[in-house]
Each structure stands twice: as C-alpha cells, then as structure tokens.
Design a protein around this motif. Structure first.
Motif, PDB file in Angstrom:
ATOM      1  N   HIS A  76       0.845  -1.183   0.000  1.00  0.00           N
ATOM      2  CA  HIS A  76       0.000   0.000   0.000  1.00  0.00           C
ATOM      3  C   HIS A  76       0.887   1.243   0.000  1.00  0.00           C
ATOM      4  CE1 HIS A  76      -3.691  -2.289   0.770  1.00  0.00           C
ATOM      5  NE2 HIS A  76      -2.893  -3.069   1.484  1.00  0.00           N
ATOM      6  N   ILE A  77       0.738   2.075  -1.014  1.00  0.00           N
ATOM      7  CA  ILE A  77       1.522   3.300  -1.146  1.00  0.00           C
ATOM      8  C   ILE A  77       0.628   4.477  -0.788  1.00  0.00           C
ATOM      9  CG2 ILE A  77       2.845   4.759  -2.723  1.00  0.00           C
ATOM     10  CD1 ILE A  77       4.136   2.067  -2.319  1.00  0.00           C
ATOM     11  N   HIS A  78       1.083   5.302   0.120  1.00  0.00           N
ATOM     12  CA  HIS A  78       0.347   6.498   0.545  1.00  0.00           C
ATOM     13  C   HIS A  78       1.296   7.679   0.429  1.00  0.00           C
ATOM     14  CE1 HIS A  78      -2.594   8.800   2.901  1.00  0.00           C
ATOM     15  NE2 HIS A  78      -1.517   9.411   3.373  1.00  0.00           N
ATOM     16  N   ILE A  79       0.997   8.597  -0.481  1.00  0.00           N
ATOM     17  CA  ILE A  79       1.848   9.771  -0.696  1.00  0.00           C
ATOM     18  C   ILE A  79       1.083  10.992  -0.219  1.00  0.00           C
ATOM     19  CG2 ILE A  79       3.113  11.144  -2.397  1.00  0.00           C
ATOM     20  CD1 ILE A  79       3.127   8.555  -4.139  1.00  0.00           C
ATOM     21  N   ALA A  88      -1.865  10.762  -3.258  1.00  0.00           N
ATOM     22  CA  ALA A  88      -2.200   9.524  -3.975  1.00  0.00           C
ATOM     23  C   ALA A  88      -2.162   8.353  -3.023  1.00  0.00           C
ATOM     24  CB  ALA A  88      -1.218   9.299  -5.121  1.00  0.00           C
ATOM     25  N   GLU A  89      -3.010   7.376  -3.299  1.00  0.00           N
ATOM     26  CA  GLU A  89      -2.984   6.098  -2.588  1.00  0.00           C
ATOM     27  C   GLU A  89      -3.156   5.011  -3.626  1.00  0.00           C
ATOM     28  OE1 GLU A  89      -4.677   5.291   1.401  1.00  0.00           O
ATOM     29  OE2 GLU A  89      -5.602   7.256   1.087  1.00  0.00           O
ATOM     30  N   ARG A  90      -2.292   4.022  -3.580  1.00  0.00           N
ATOM     31  CA  ARG A  90      -2.337   2.923  -4.546  1.00  0.00           C
ATOM     32  C   ARG A  90      -2.013   1.622  -3.847  1.00  0.00           C
ATOM     33  NH1 ARG A  90      -4.174   6.540  -6.893  1.00  0.00           N
ATOM     34  NH2 ARG A  90      -3.603   7.460  -8.854  1.00  0.00           N
ATOM     35  N   LYS A  91      -2.521   0.529  -4.433  1.00  0.00           N
ATOM     36  CA  LYS A  91      -2.143  -0.804  -3.974  1.00  0.00           C
ATOM     37  C   LYS A  91      -1.450  -1.476  -5.153  1.00  0.00           C
ATOM     38  CE  LYS A  91      -5.438  -3.708  -2.974  1.00  0.00           C
ATOM     39  NZ  LYS A  91      -6.387  -4.666  -2.378  1.00  0.00           N
ATOM     40  N   VAL A  92      -0.216  -1.915  -4.943  1.00  0.00           N
ATOM     41  CA  VAL A  92       0.551  -2.587  -5.993  1.00  0.00           C
ATOM     42  C   VAL A  92       1.007  -3.933  -5.458  1.00  0.00           C
ATOM     43  CG1 VAL A  92       1.316  -0.454  -7.090  1.00  0.00           C
ATOM     44  CG2 VAL A  92       2.713  -1.474  -5.308  1.00  0.00           C
ATOM     45  N   TYR A  93       1.379  -4.820  -6.364  1.00  0.00           N
ATOM     46  CA  TYR A  93       1.862  -6.141  -5.977  1.00  0.00           C
ATOM     47  C   TYR A  93       3.310  -6.288  -6.404  1.00  0.00           C
ATOM     48  CZ  TYR A  93      -2.889  -7.405  -4.889  1.00  0.00           C
ATOM     49  OH  TYR A  93      -4.124  -7.451  -4.316  1.00  0.00           O
ATOM     50  N   PHE A  94       4.067  -7.028  -5.596  1.00  0.00           N
ATOM     51  CA  PHE A  94       5.472  -7.256  -5.904  1.00  0.00           C
ATOM     52  C   PHE A  94       5.600  -8.164  -7.109  1.00  0.00           C
ATOM     53  CE2 PHE A  94       5.512  -6.464  -1.295  1.00  0.00           C
ATOM     54  CZ  PHE A  94       6.375  -5.389  -1.289  1.00  0.00           C
ATOM     55  N   VAL A  95       6.564  -7.847  -7.941  1.00  0.00           N
ATOM     56  CA  VAL A  95       6.864  -8.663  -9.129  1.00  0.00           C
ATOM     57  C   VAL A  95       8.263  -9.220  -8.939  1.00  0.00           C
ATOM     58  CG1 VAL A  95       7.153  -8.644 -11.614  1.00  0.00           C
ATOM     59  CG2 VAL A  95       5.409  -7.188 -10.557  1.00  0.00           C
TER      60      VAL A  95
END
Length: 96
Positions: A76-79, A88-95
């Motif tokens: 979870h990225i919270h800027i 901004a808030e985003r949810k990303v997955y590790f690759v």
C-alpha cells in the motif's frame, strides 16, 4: 562473528584494541527484532504536480535475503504533503 538468536532489549558493544594502540570503549545498543526491510527507490528527488511517479522496491527478510514469500502480497503506497493532505494512494503487488 555469529552472535546467535537475540531477544529484544538493551545491549552493549565493547571494542578493544591492543598492539600499538591500546584502548577499550563501549557503545550502548538497542536490539529490536524485525521481520522485513523494505527499500523504496524513486526515479527523481522532487516531483511536480501531475508528474508520473516511478519507483521500485526491494523486500528483504530478517536474514537480508530476497523475501519471495511476499511476492503476491499487496504493498500500500500512501503519498502525502502532510498528515492532512493525501496526494495519492495505490495498492501494488510485488513482481519477482
């Protein structure tokens, strides 16, 4: 030097020198066990409004090895500018 398993708490590092320069000194240390370290690298130091943010992350386990077991877990990225203004808030997955 292998220390072994440590419990959380206060420790003291003692350093001794001999032969040419004799000394002994100690430093207080606090050990806090942790499970993961996450390093985030961005493509620039300062961003302007509307700029695309590029980043990469490296997740290491407690033995400082790549943590493959979290590869499908979301990050979870919270800027924010401050604690009141979210950019901004985003949810990303590790690759891997």
């Amino acid at each position: 030097m292998i220390v072994g398993d440590l419990e959380d708490g206060a420790y003291k590092l003692v350093v001794r020198g001999s032969g040419g320069m004799d000394f002994i000194t100690d430093y207080p240390m606090e050990f806090i066990d942790k499970s993961y370290s996450v390093f985030i690298q961005t493509d620039r130091q300062v961003y302007q409004p509307g700029t695309k943010i590029m980043f990469r992350t490296i997740v290491l386990n407690s033995q400082l090895k790549p943590a493959a077991e979290v590869r499908n877990e979301p990050l979870h990225i919270h800027i924010s500018v401050n604690k009141f203004i979210t950019i901004a808030e985003r949810k990303v997955y590790f690759v891997v």
